[in-house]
Structures are given as structure tokens and as C-alpha cells.
Design an enzyme around this catalytic site. Structure first.
Site, PDB file in Angstrom:
ATOM      1  N   ASP A   1      42.242  48.817  43.957  1.00 16.20           N
ATOM      2  CA  ASP A   1      42.612  49.546  45.165  1.00 16.20           C
ATOM      3  C   ASP A   1      41.381  49.737  46.036  1.00 16.20           C
ATOM      4  OD1 ASP A   1      41.257  52.109  44.325  1.00 16.20           O
ATOM      5  OD2 ASP A   1      42.709  51.935  42.692  1.00 16.20           O
TER       6      ASP A   1
ATOM      7  N   GLU B   1      33.069  18.160  29.847  1.00 13.28           N
ATOM      8  CA  GLU B   1      33.467  19.476  30.380  1.00 13.28           C
ATOM      9  C   GLU B   1      32.278  20.163  31.064  1.00 13.28           C
ATOM     10  OE1 GLU B   1      36.938  21.315  27.573  1.00 13.28           O
ATOM     11  OE2 GLU B   1      35.070  20.740  26.550  1.00 13.28           O
TER      12      GLU B   1
END
Ligand code: GLA
Length: 750
Positions: A537, A617
């Protein structure tokens, strides 16, 4: 001048670039809300407000025996009070010393001040340079009741944002109890509306839900001590025909991290009222004569350009006016967090191993997650014992920090400051610091209790403990976690009659600790977290420029979570990491480049053990970091557009367009595969119609050995006019494998 007051007409007009917000004091001091929306050029928008006797809608005494057309129950009011003739949802409720609760506020004056107001002990938006913000403070009084209300408005003309807050003062002779003090009270006299709220649960936060408002009250909120995974303290109200790009929309976001209640009421004559504030269920604030209570702030924005307009306005505002301090405009470090790499099982050497490989891949900071303190080797104990476990680490925190520094890595440390384990030295020393009702065994959650952050001594303890650890490790980042909801609310610091203040005082206590740490360590980057995105928030964003978006790191699931979050919050506030595959939450296997593409539209970091990766990777990580570093400014500073909805077409597509329209990045991720699928087309946004753009597929997304004709077409370097890209659209190349992603860079031709 963005605020104009005409005392003769009692008219107050707030003007931003594209909107008007207006109120008018009438002949008996009622402050009417006349309009919030597009600027129509009209001076006085009260002309549309009608009065009519509708029966069972009472009339104020000063209107005499015969005028039955004037009623608080149907007029649009600037703020709605309880118990004196308005039967709709109230924003303000006060219990007076005699036990009565009727309140009627009359306009008594206003002040206009340059700059943006601040709120004591609360986060509130801050003016940025060139904002030319202004403040309006409207005073309203109830002389019989002995209450004064001050309505605060911050006007940000260039950003099309208006903020509101509320201060209530006891001007009477006896004690008052505030039962509800919602800063947002917003009336609409006409119109059908849909309400979009953002709901979810742990590991699936902020899923947008749209519903038509029907007669009666529709509400959502939190009584969990925090804003919660379950309902975000934000919403969009829109006309039923509104879409991503078109239609009237009002965006609302609460700058508060505690319990809240959002209410939308459609009344008997089709009027709509929105009310947003601290949840009243566990709130009762005592005011002695002369004392005041200040509510948190709410942000409002209006756009006629659909949800996308609301998002862009909020993104710009949150990036510059909510997030503040050292990290606001600085690129945040690309981090690696050891949580999913090791969980509780690590040593200092293990962390150094992770950090040195990470450094080699281009990562800039190591974050040591849960398990470094007390005798914490599981989530059953030791919260509160913020002393490094040197035996487990095999070194002091100072040494660990110094070795990371030698590697050229920043150091970040996880804390869960507002919690305490029953099995901890802190609990043994201070059982009364844990939140529990005396004589009642408290509810455990993740086997933990909450610390009573409403107490000053507890706040000071946490400030000192955290500061000592930050100093010893020379940490430049803190992950601030919060892993449970609050219940069994009680504080030993307040008498029985004031226990209703505890939940809000807890939040104020947390804010005080955050503010004190930032004052002591101005360059500290704090990342908020609450079991992922359980406290996402604007209140937290004022202190923590980024928040871990979700514990769910599966890139396909993240598409929905980040999509929902993006309606209100900008990409650079969303904590997002590339994690190992198969994913730890879902077991899904996804390509590394897809994980990178999704995490890149967030703060971007890693949450895996790089020493367990193949060379291929690792190479992919290096590539991802190079792409992100090159495009970071565009991604974090550009305008964000949602081009499809996750799950709708099987392909989630979004775009970040540079503010000057010269460049855009389109990211597309296929969330499932089907043979012979329908093609996916999207129209772009934010480009210049008359310019030509070159499209380039960012390499690294094609499966080796598979030929994709569309890929060839993109690579040939064709140029397309901006107007075609925006009106006719582009084709998203088909997938060559499951969970295929594409990143398409669009650059203006010189
Ligand atoms: C929460 C966080 C995780 C991790 C754990 C540690 O669940 O969201 O990222 O830090 O706590 O216990």
C-alpha cells in the site's frame, strides 16, 4: 492558482490539468459536493443539484415547518456525518460525553496555503519540484456537539491528483470518542457505476474484480492489523462501459497500512457515495477537550481514458510523490536473496559462495533472509532475538559484511520487526510485549505473535536492535517482513476504555520505527514484505520504495499478480525475482528467459542458488541482466500499458513506453500452449503517430533448432509507422515451446 474560493457564493473549486473538484456552502452552512470529474468549463456546478420532498427524508430544523424539500438524506455532501438526518453511510461518527452520537457539521471557513500539507506521524504524499501543489483546509463545526472538523485537500495540478485527510478536534467540555473518521466521503448524484477492487489471498494477491454497484452498501476491508493480501486499500470506480483505454474512471488509494474499510453505497434514488477510512470495527479514539485526531490520507485521481489512464496517473504520482528519499530516482540494486536457495539452512560461507557466483553473473547485492539470528532454524522460534547467530554463520556479521564488500557486493538483511516468538529470549524477558488478551491464550499464526508496536518502549527496542545489526553488517538494505494477521488485540499501555486505539497506534508505531531508521540511515533501502504482498500500500511505499509483490515466484502466476498490482502501483515498486525451476510454489517448469522477462517488469532480482545452475542457465542470467540494465530506465520510468488480460488469449502482453514516445518494450508471455492457436495481435500505445519505428525481437527467447517465421520477420528490421503500431497493431510471434515469452523492442528511426 489551482484552488479558488469565492466567499460570496460559498464556492470552492479545485482545479487540476484535466479535472475539477468542487464544493459549495449553502444558505444553512451545509457543504455540498458539486462535482469531481472532467473540467466542463462551468463556474458553478451546483446547478444540477435538485431538492425534492421524497418522504421519510427528514428536514433540518432551520428550514422551518413547511419546507420539506431540503434533506441531508439526499443532498451530495462533502463529508457525511452520522445521526443527524443523513441515513446513508457515514464517514464521521462521534460519541459525545452524554452518549449521544448525532453530529452535524456546518461550513465555517477555509484557508488556502501554498505547498502540500503534512500529517503528524503519518505517511502523506510529498510535493515534488514543479508540482505547484496547494493545500486547502476547510473548517466545519458542530457547535452543539463540540466538534470541529478540518478537511485537508492537497491539489497536484500537473499530476491530476487530489488528496484528502481529516482532522477532528474536541471543542466541547467533556470526553469524546471518535468511532469513525474516514477521510474519503465522495458523493455522485447521477450515474451507474462499476467498482473494481483488488482481492486475493497469500500467494495470489490483488486479483481485479469488477462488479456493478447495486442498491445498498458494498464493502471490502481488513480487520487484520495490516492492509492485507485479501483486499487492497485501493479501488477504481468507473462507468459500466469503461475499458482499459476508454471511459470515465475514478482511482482511489489509501495511504495507510492498517485496517481499512471501503464502502460504496447506491441509494434509493440512484446516487452513489464512496467512503474510505480506518476500519471502524476495532477503532475508538478518545479525545479529551482540546485534543485532535488526524486521519491518514487518501489519494484520488480521475481519468476519462479508462483504467490505463488511472494507472499512469497513479504510477507517476506514486513514483515521485509517495516514494521519497535516497532511492526514489536511483536505480535499485539487482539482488539475490537466499530464501528459496537455502531456506533456514545456510552458513556465512554458503552465503559467500552464492554471492561470489552471483557477482560474476552481474548481480549487485546479497540479501540474507530469515534464519541468521538467535537460534532460529525453523519458523517456530526466536523472533525478537535480533542478535546474529555467529555459531551458525561461522563468522561475525561484521566479517560477513566485510567479505561481501570485498567481493563488491552490497549486503541486505531480513527482519520481521513487529513479531515475537513465544520461544524467544525477548518473550521470556517481556511477555507483556506480545499482543494477547490477559487470561486468554492468543491465536498463533505461523507459530508467532505480534509485538505490541503501539508501545514506545517496544519501538525504541526495535530501533536500537535493528540499528546495531545494520551497523555491524554495514548493510545497505533491509527486507522488512510481517508474517501474520493481528487478533487478540490488547495493549498493557492503555486503560480498558482506550483499547480501541491499539490497532491504529500499532501502525503509527511501525511508521515511527521506519522513519527513525531512515533518519539514522538515509541511504538504507528498505523493501517491504508481508508473506509476499500482504501489506502492499501507499503507506508502506512512503518508507519502503519497493515491496515484495508475492511469495509466489512462478512467472506464470506472477503475470496475474503483477497485472492486478499494476492497476494502482508502478512497476518499480513491485519486488520480483527469478527463482529456480521447477518452481517451489507450483512445481511448474518454465524457461529461464521467461522468468527473467517477468521479473524484469518489477524491481528485478534472483532467489535461487546460482551454484546449482548449468553454464547455459548462467549465461541466460548474464543475458537477462544485460537486457535489464540497458532497459531499466524505460521499464521503471516509462508509461505502463496492459495490452491483454492474463488467461484471456493465452498470452499476457504488456508494454512500457518511454515518456518521449521514442522507445517501447513489449513483453508477451504465453501462459499455455494449444496446437494451431488463434494469432495474437495487440495495439501499442504511447508512440508518435507520424514517426517510423524499428521492431527488434530481443534475442534469447527462441528455442534452439526451431524456426519461427515471425521471428525472422522481426529480425529483418522492418520499420512501421507509429500510427499503424497503435491503430492496426502488431502480431505476437507464436510460441516455439511451452511458456514461451517474447520481448520486442520498438525504437524510433532517426
Ligand atoms: C515470508 C517472506 C519470504 C521469506 C520468509 C522467511 O514468507 O515473504 O520471502 O522471507 O517469510 O521466513
Amino acid at each position: 492558482m489551482s484552488i479558488i474560493y469565492s466567499p460570496e457564493e460559498g464556492l470552492i473549486t479545485l482545479r487540476t490539468k484535466n479535472t475539477v473538484y468542487q464544493m459549495k456552502a449553502d444558505e444553512i452552512g451545509t457543504l455540498l459536493h458539486t462535482w469531481y470529474g472532467e473540467d466542463t468549463g462551468e463556474e458553478d456546478l451546483s446547478y444540477a443539484i435538485h431538492r425534492m420532498n421524497r418522504g421519510f427524508s427528514g428536514n433540518p430544523h432551520e428550514k422551518g415547518m413547511t419546507d420539506r424539500s431540503y434533506s441531508f438524506d439526499q443532498l451530495p455532501l462533502e463529508t457525511a456525518t452520522f445521526g443527524a438526518g443523513d441515513y446513508r453511510t457515514a464517514a464521521i461518527m462521534v460519541r459525545h460525553e452524554d452518549g449521544s452520537r448525532a453530529l452535524r457539521l456546518r461550513f465555517s471557513g477555509c484557508r488556502i496555503c501554498p505547498g502540500k500539507y503534512t500529517l503528524p506521524d503519518l505517511p502523506a504524499s510529498v510535493e515534488d519540484k514543479d508540482d505547484k501543489a496547494e493545500t486547502l483546509i476547510v473548517t466545519m463545526e458542530d457547535p452543539e456537539g463540540g466538534v470541529k472538523a478540518e478537511l485537508f485537500y492537497g491539489v497536484f495540478p500537473e499530476k491530476d491528483v487530489i488528496t484528502r485527510a481529516l482532522r477532528l478536534t474536541n471543542t466541547g467540555r467533556g470526553e469524546k470518542r471518535i468511532l469513525k473518521a474516514a477521510p474519503l466521503s465522495l458523493d455522485f448524484i447521477t450515474g451507474e457505476y462499476d467498482l473494481i477492487s483488488f482481492n486475493g489471498k497469500w500467494a495470489k494477491e490483488r486479483v481485479p474484480e469488477r462488479q456493478a454497484l447495486r442498491c445498498g452498501v458494498q464493502s471490502f476491508g481488513s480487520v487484520r492489523g495490516a492492509s492485507s493480501h485479501h483486499h487492497n486499500p485501493s479501488a477504481i470506480l468507473c462507468e459500466p462501459s469503461a475499458t482499459e483505454d476508454k471511459g470515465k474512471c475514478w482511482g482511489i488509494s489509501f495511504v495507510y497500512s492498517g485496517e481499512f474499510l471501503f464502502e460504496a453505497e447506491r441509494d434509493m434514488i440512484g446516487q452513489t457515495r464512496l467512503v474510505l477510512g480506518i476500519h471502524p470495527d476495532d477503532f475508538e479514539w478518545v479525545l479529551q477537550p482540546g485534543e485532535s485526531f488526524t486521519s491518514p490520507e487518501v489519494l484520488l485521481t480521475y481519468s476519462s481514458e479508462g483504467f490505463s489512464g488511472i494507472s499512469r496517473q497513479f504510477h507517476d504520482f506514486i513514483r515521485k510523490n509517495i516514494v521519497r528519499g535516497y532511492w526514489r530516482d536511483r536505480p535499485r540494486p539487482i539482488l539475490i536473496n537466499n530464501w528459496e536457495a537455502t531456506y533456514f539452512y545456510f552458513t556465512g560461507e554458503k552465503l559467500i559462495e552464492i554471492a561470489s557466483t552471483a557477482k560474476d553473473l552481474g548481480i549487485e547485492m546479497l540479501v540474507m533472509d530469515d534464519g541468521w539470528f538467535g537460534d532460529r532454524n525453523s519458523d517456530y522460534n526466536a523472533l525478537g532475538d535480533w542478535e546474529p547467530n555467529e555459531e551458525k554463520l561461522g563468522m561475525t556479521l561484521h566479517e560477513l559484511g566485510a567479505r561481501l564488500e570485498d567481493l563488491g557486493m552490497r549486503f541486505g538483511i531480513w527482519f520481521e520487526p513487529e513479531t515475537i516468538s513465544e520461544d524467544s529470549d525477548l518473550f521470556r524477558a517481556h511477555p507483556d510485549w506480545a499482543i494477547a488478551v490477559p487470561g486468554r491464550a492468543p491465536d498463533l499464526s505461523r507459530s508467532e505473535l505480534l509485538l505490541d508496536m503501539s508501545r514506545r518502549d517496544v519501538q525504541d527496542y526495535i530501533i536500537e536492535k535493528m540499528s546495531a545489526v545494520i551497523e555491524e553488517g554495514r548493510a545497505s538494505y533491509v527486507k522488512w517482513d510481517f508474517n501474520r494477521s493481528m487478533c487478540d488485540k490488547f495493549t498493557h499501555a492503555l486503560p480498558a476504555g482506550r483499547q480501541g486505539e491499539m490497532a491504529h497506534r500499532f501502525v503509527l508505531g511501525t511508521y515511527r520505527v521506519l522513519e527513525s531508521l531512515l533518519t539514522r540511515f538515509p541511504e538504507l533501502l528498505i523493501e517491504g514484505c508481508s508473506g509476499g504482498g500482504g501489506r502492499f500500500d501507499c503507506g508502506m511505499l512512503y518508507y519502503t520504495p519497493q515491496i515484495w509483490c508475492s511469495d509466489n515466484t512462478d512467472p506464470v502466476e506472477r503475470l496475474t499478480i503483477q497485472y492486478g498490482t499494476s492497476f494502482i502501483y508502478p512497476v518499480n515498486t513491485m519486488g520480483a525475482h527469478v527463482s529456480a525451476s521447477p518452481n517451489h510454489q507450483t512445481g511448474r517448469t518454465t524457461p529461464m528467459e521467461t522468468r527473467s522477462a517477468v521479473a524484469m517488469s518489477g524491481t528485478f532480482g534472483y532467489e535461487l542458488d546460482p551454484n546449482r545452475l548449468s553454464e547455459e542457465e548462467k549465461e541466460e542470467i548474464r543475458r537477462g541482466i544485460r537486457v535489464f540494465s540497458e532497459l531499466r530506465e524505460l521499464i521503471h520510468g516509462g508509461d505502463y500499458y496492459r495490452l491483454t488480460r492474463p488467461d484471456d488469449t493465452g498470452c499476457t502482453v504488456f508494454e512500457e513506453a518511454a515518456k518521449d514516445g521514442k522507445k517501447a518494450l513489449v513483453t508477451a508471455v504465453y501462459d499455455h500452449v494449444r496446437a494451431n492457436p488463434a494469432p495474437v495481435y495487440v495495439c501499442l500505445h504511447g508512440l508518435k503517430e507520424e514517426k517510423n519505428y524499428r521492431l527488434r525481437l530481443i534475442p534469447g527467447h527462441v528455442q534452439k533448432g526451431r524456426n519461427n517465421p515471425a521471428d525472422e520477420a522481426y529480425r529483418e528490421g522492418q520499420t512501421i509507422r507509429g500510427s499503424s503500431l497503435m491503430k492496426r497493431g502488431i502480431y505476437i510471434p507464436q510460441y516455439t515451446k511451452e511458456y514461451q515469452s517474447w520481448q520486442i523492442l520498438i525504437e524510433e528511426e532517426e
